[in-house]
Design a protein around this motif. Structure first.
Motif, PDB file in Angstrom:
ATOM      1  N   TYR A  11     106.604   5.869  33.381  1.00 35.31           N
ATOM      2  CA  TYR A  11     107.533   6.240  32.315  1.00 35.31           C
ATOM      3  C   TYR A  11     108.681   5.241  32.194  1.00 35.31           C
ATOM      4  O   TYR A  11     109.191   4.990  31.116  1.00 35.31           O
ATOM      5  CB  TYR A  11     108.038   7.675  32.488  1.00 35.31           C
ATOM      6  N   ILE A  64      99.642   2.310  29.699  1.00 35.08           N
ATOM      7  CA  ILE A  64     100.409   1.224  30.330  1.00 35.08           C
ATOM      8  C   ILE A  64      99.461   0.228  31.005  1.00 35.08           C
ATOM      9  O   ILE A  64      99.659  -0.989  30.923  1.00 35.08           O
ATOM     10  CB  ILE A  64     101.450   1.782  31.324  1.00 35.08           C
ATOM     11  N   LEU A  82     107.213   2.439  30.210  1.00 33.23           N
ATOM     12  CA  LEU A  82     107.159   2.852  28.805  1.00 33.23           C
ATOM     13  C   LEU A  82     108.538   2.730  28.161  1.00 33.23           C
ATOM     14  O   LEU A  82     108.682   2.167  27.076  1.00 33.23           O
ATOM     15  CB  LEU A  82     106.664   4.293  28.691  1.00 33.23           C
ATOM     16  N   ILE A 140      99.391   8.290  29.467  1.00 29.72           N
ATOM     17  CA  ILE A 140     100.393   7.226  29.621  1.00 29.72           C
ATOM     18  C   ILE A 140     100.023   6.225  30.713  1.00 29.72           C
ATOM     19  O   ILE A 140     100.233   5.023  30.562  1.00 29.72           O
ATOM     20  CB  ILE A 140     101.809   7.820  29.842  1.00 29.72           C
TER      21      ILE A 140
END
Length: 185
Positions: free
Chosen positions: A47, A100, A50, A96
């Protein structure tokens, strides 16, 4: 789809999905939620990567970041308020962690600064965003996955519950591959 709206909007979405399912549609939906086997430290790192690319942490409950949630009566989209059923519907998006990983495979490793690592995910975050990198991550990779999922599906009718900005790229990509693809209003 819009990710933040009034509850009555999502009541209509849920009703529409139920109706489409009863007409034989398969439901494909958007979600970048991390795979369940990813531990909390890995999730945190993913995260942060991101956020370093996009400038935000995708937690719509974060009222510091998403000011529209401070407007009385607005809520975030969820699987329950839209009627998504995990066991029945198809997540046609990239988790996610895979998103990534694909990004890094094509663009190189996302290197995080001390600022990236020390700033709590839900805090205000200031960085200069490279629009091409943002678009590649948020649109190109995810749209590519969605097109693959739709193309490979054996379903004759598919309802796609995805952010509104994905509609034109999806339809354009599918139409290039097969002129018989069409949308139904």
């Amino acid at each position: 789809m819009v990710h933040i709206s009034k509850p009555e909007f999502y009541v209509k979405v849920k009703y529409k999905l139920d109706s489409l399912r009863s007409e034989g549609y398969s439901v494909f939906y958007e979600s970048i939620e991390a795979d369940k086997e990813i531990d909390s430290l890995q999730k945190d790192l993913i995260y942060r990567k991101l956020r370093s690319i996009t400038g935000f942490y995708p937690d719509y409950s974060n009222k510091k970041q998403f000011k529209v949630l401070q407007i009385k009566g607005f809520v975030q989209q969820s699987q329950s308020n839209t009627g998504i059923i995990d066991s029945l519907d198809v997540q046609a998006d990239l988790p996610i962690n895979k998103l990534i990983a694909l990004y890094e495979k094509e663009k190189g490793e996302v290197l995080l600064s001390d600022y990236d690592l020390k700033t709590p995910l839900k805090d205000k975050y200031r960085t200069k965003i490279d629009q091409q990198d943002y678009d590649f991550l948020i649109d190109t990779l995810r749209n590519r996955r969605l097109v693959e999922m739709v193309k490979e599906s054996k379903a004759e009718k598919i309802a796609v519950i995805y952010g509104a900005l994905h509609r034109l790229p999806l339809f354009t990509s599918l139409s290039k591959q097969d002129s018989l693809w069409h949308t139904v209003q």
